[in-house]
Design a protein around this motif. Structure first.
Motif, PDB file in Angstrom:
ATOM      1  N   GLN A  58     -11.140  -1.139 -32.034  1.00  0.00           N
ATOM      2  CA  GLN A  58     -11.752   0.172 -32.161  1.00  0.00           C
ATOM      3  C   GLN A  58     -10.876   1.153 -31.392  1.00  0.00           C
ATOM      4  O   GLN A  58     -10.512   0.905 -30.236  1.00  0.00           O
ATOM      5  CB  GLN A  58     -13.173   0.159 -31.590  1.00  0.00           C
ATOM      6  CG  GLN A  58     -13.924   1.431 -31.837  1.00  0.00           C
ATOM      7  CD  GLN A  58     -15.427   1.284 -31.568  1.00  0.00           C
ATOM      8  OE1 GLN A  58     -16.224   2.003 -32.118  1.00  0.00           O
ATOM      9  NE2 GLN A  58     -15.801   0.350 -30.703  1.00  0.00           N
ATOM     10  N   GLN A 118     -20.762  -1.072 -42.464  1.00  0.00           N
ATOM     11  CA  GLN A 118     -21.883  -1.254 -41.549  1.00  0.00           C
ATOM     12  C   GLN A 118     -21.809  -2.606 -40.850  1.00  0.00           C
ATOM     13  O   GLN A 118     -22.097  -2.721 -39.653  1.00  0.00           O
ATOM     14  CB  GLN A 118     -23.201  -1.116 -42.301  1.00  0.00           C
ATOM     15  CG  GLN A 118     -23.494   0.302 -42.774  1.00  0.00           C
ATOM     16  CD  GLN A 118     -24.739   0.386 -43.627  1.00  0.00           C
ATOM     17  OE1 GLN A 118     -25.522  -0.564 -43.715  1.00  0.00           O
ATOM     18  NE2 GLN A 118     -24.928   1.511 -44.289  1.00  0.00           N
ATOM     19  N   PHE A 119     -21.394  -3.635 -41.578  1.00  0.00           N
ATOM     20  CA  PHE A 119     -21.290  -4.976 -41.000  1.00  0.00           C
ATOM     21  C   PHE A 119     -20.227  -4.999 -39.907  1.00  0.00           C
ATOM     22  O   PHE A 119     -20.440  -5.554 -38.817  1.00  0.00           O
ATOM     23  CB  PHE A 119     -20.958  -5.988 -42.092  1.00  0.00           C
ATOM     24  CG  PHE A 119     -20.895  -7.412 -41.623  1.00  0.00           C
ATOM     25  CD1 PHE A 119     -22.056  -8.123 -41.372  1.00  0.00           C
ATOM     26  CD2 PHE A 119     -19.679  -8.043 -41.409  1.00  0.00           C
ATOM     27  CE1 PHE A 119     -22.009  -9.436 -40.929  1.00  0.00           C
ATOM     28  CE2 PHE A 119     -19.616  -9.352 -40.964  1.00  0.00           C
ATOM     29  CZ  PHE A 119     -20.784 -10.052 -40.729  1.00  0.00           C
ATOM     30  N   LEU A 166     -19.040  -2.433 -38.127  1.00  0.00           N
ATOM     31  CA  LEU A 166     -19.462  -1.629 -36.975  1.00  0.00           C
ATOM     32  C   LEU A 166     -20.505  -2.364 -36.143  1.00  0.00           C
ATOM     33  O   LEU A 166     -20.482  -2.325 -34.911  1.00  0.00           O
ATOM     34  CB  LEU A 166     -20.014  -0.287 -37.442  1.00  0.00           C
ATOM     35  CG  LEU A 166     -18.982   0.662 -38.065  1.00  0.00           C
ATOM     36  CD1 LEU A 166     -19.637   1.974 -38.470  1.00  0.00           C
ATOM     37  CD2 LEU A 166     -17.835   0.923 -37.112  1.00  0.00           C
ATOM     38  N   SER A 167     -21.426  -3.039 -36.815  1.00  0.00           N
ATOM     39  CA  SER A 167     -22.432  -3.821 -36.096  1.00  0.00           C
ATOM     40  C   SER A 167     -21.781  -4.953 -35.310  1.00  0.00           C
ATOM     41  O   SER A 167     -22.153  -5.233 -34.172  1.00  0.00           O
ATOM     42  CB  SER A 167     -23.451  -4.384 -37.102  1.00  0.00           C
ATOM     43  OG  SER A 167     -24.394  -5.199 -36.461  1.00  0.00           O
ATOM     44  N   LEU A 168     -20.780  -5.582 -35.902  1.00  0.00           N
ATOM     45  CA  LEU A 168     -20.056  -6.654 -35.224  1.00  0.00           C
ATOM     46  C   LEU A 168     -19.325  -6.138 -33.994  1.00  0.00           C
ATOM     47  O   LEU A 168     -19.327  -6.770 -32.938  1.00  0.00           O
ATOM     48  CB  LEU A 168     -19.079  -7.300 -36.204  1.00  0.00           C
ATOM     49  CG  LEU A 168     -18.204  -8.441 -35.677  1.00  0.00           C
ATOM     50  CD1 LEU A 168     -19.060  -9.581 -35.143  1.00  0.00           C
ATOM     51  CD2 LEU A 168     -17.280  -8.943 -36.781  1.00  0.00           C
ATOM     52  N   GLN A 202     -20.142  -3.758 -32.039  1.00  0.00           N
ATOM     53  CA  GLN A 202     -21.079  -3.461 -30.960  1.00  0.00           C
ATOM     54  C   GLN A 202     -21.535  -4.720 -30.227  1.00  0.00           C
ATOM     55  O   GLN A 202     -21.943  -4.657 -29.073  1.00  0.00           O
ATOM     56  CB  GLN A 202     -22.297  -2.730 -31.529  1.00  0.00           C
ATOM     57  CG  GLN A 202     -21.977  -1.334 -32.059  1.00  0.00           C
ATOM     58  CD  GLN A 202     -23.103  -0.735 -32.864  1.00  0.00           C
ATOM     59  OE1 GLN A 202     -24.173  -1.343 -33.002  1.00  0.00           O
ATOM     60  NE2 GLN A 202     -22.898   0.462 -33.413  1.00  0.00           N
ATOM     61  N   ARG A 203     -21.434  -5.875 -30.886  1.00  0.00           N
ATOM     62  CA  ARG A 203     -21.988  -7.101 -30.300  1.00  0.00           C
ATOM     63  C   ARG A 203     -20.973  -8.210 -30.082  1.00  0.00           C
ATOM     64  O   ARG A 203     -21.324  -9.272 -29.589  1.00  0.00           O
ATOM     65  CB  ARG A 203     -23.091  -7.647 -31.212  1.00  0.00           C
ATOM     66  CG  ARG A 203     -24.174  -6.629 -31.550  1.00  0.00           C
ATOM     67  CD  ARG A 203     -25.135  -7.155 -32.586  1.00  0.00           C
ATOM     68  NE  ARG A 203     -26.073  -6.117 -33.013  1.00  0.00           N
ATOM     69  CZ  ARG A 203     -26.946  -6.277 -34.007  1.00  0.00           C
ATOM     70  NH1 ARG A 203     -26.979  -7.399 -34.671  1.00  0.00           N
ATOM     71  NH2 ARG A 203     -27.755  -5.289 -34.334  1.00  0.00           N
TER      72      ARG A 203
END
Length: 329
Positions: free
Chosen positions: A58, A163-164, A166-168, A170-171
């Motif tokens: 990122q 979306q997948f 970006l979610s990944l 974050q976690r």
């Protein structure tokens, strides 16, 4: 995770030079140039994590122009496809005569073996997925046809993939390495689906039955690489074809089914040996995690493929990263 954020205690030009170096080491060699007011403060942040054989980063900064030129490509580097997801702001990407204006949720496929330009007229944030070209070419026929094409978030599966990812991001730090590697297969599935469905049927490359079968087989193999019971018979049964036909599918590939599986496993082991987060595992343990069941056989195969032992490769690759400051992807 590698995190780079230039210190405000240093002169602006030093901050920017440090930033350019970090970006080049993380992705591939590029020249960054500041856009807008040159004497204004510079702000940037870069985070990079490793999945299996892929890197996920990122990056964000104040206005910036990025150039990958032929002189950069002439340097020694691995060949990657970069999937650039626009998260915030606007990005303008061009490669091979195509130009894509990216808005939040859009993404574009780039290649590190060709020159490209990337312009951010305002502050921005991007997620970048770096995929070794051998991996994507094993899953998708002719990825080159998609280079520089805007993949709009409101079309097909593109928004779902963005979306997948970006979610990944974050976690990702909370995931065990084994889980992150399984998620890699899911990302590849969504990426291949998004790219394949982006071109109108009449414009798609003609695909005969053999081509369709071979890509489905390779996708199945990639998802089950870590299963030591993966065999041609198992693959054929899962795909609803005969083992004889499976071997016929691989004849034009120039290698057997077994050799293809071995090469993919060796690539997975190589990526783990490069990763300092995997140092708690011995080379043999890594080999077993990737489906090998004989340490001596693994060692011989690795040396034939990469010309050094697993231990030598781990030491050399991690020393190179330490000297560079940031892992190259």
């Amino acid at each position: 995770m590698v995190i780079v954020s230039p210190s405000n205690q240093r002169p602006v030009q030093e901050q920017f030079e440090s930033w350019n170096h970090a970006v080049s080491e993380t992705f591939s060699s590029v020249s960054c140039e500041r856009a807008g007011v040159l004497n204004a403060a510079f702000d940037g942040r870069l985070e990079c994590s490793r999945l299996g054989g892929m890197h996920l980063a990122q990056v964000q900064s104040t206005p910036l122009d990025v150039y990958r030129r032929k002189t950069h490509i002439a340097e020694v580097c691995d060949d990657y496809y970069l999937v650039k997801f626009q998260v915030e702001g606007r990005g303008i990407f061009s490669q091979r005569g195509r130009e894509a204006t990216l808005m939040p949720g859009d993404f574009v496929l780039a290649s590190t073996v060709d020159p490209y330009e990337l312009h951010f007229p305002q502050s921005y944030r991007q997620a970048v997925l770096a995929i070794p070209q051998t991996i994507l070419k094993g899953q998708l026929r002719d990825p080159e046809q998609y280079l520089g094409q805007r993949m709009a978030s409101d079309q097909g599966f593109n928004g779902m993939l963005s979306q997948f990812v970006l979610s990944l991001l974050q976690r990702i730090e909370s995931f065990e390495p084994s889980l992150a590697q399984r998620l890699e297969a899911n990302i590849l599935d969504l990426l291949v689906t998004s790219l394949s469905s982006s071109i109108p049927p009449q414009q798609r490359l003609d695909r005969d039955l053999r081509v369709e079968h071979i890509f489905r087989v390779k996708s199945f193999i990639y998802k089950h690489l870590k299963d030591p019971t993966l065999t041609p018979d198992m693959i054929a049964c899962a795909q609803g074809i005969s083992t004889r036909y499976l071997h016929m599918l691989f004849k034009p590939e120039g290698l057997s089914v077994g050799r293809y599986i071995q090469q993919q496993r060796l690539q997975g082991c190589k990526s783990c040996l490069e990763n300092p987060e995997m140092n708690s595992f011995s080379a043999t343990e890594i080999a077993f995690r990737w489906g090998f069941n004989d340490a001596s056989h693994f060692g011989r195969c690795f040396k034939v493929r990469f010309a050094v032992t697993p231990g030598q490769y781990r030491k050399h690759s991690q020393q190179s990263v330490a000297l560079g400051g940031v892992g190259q992807g």
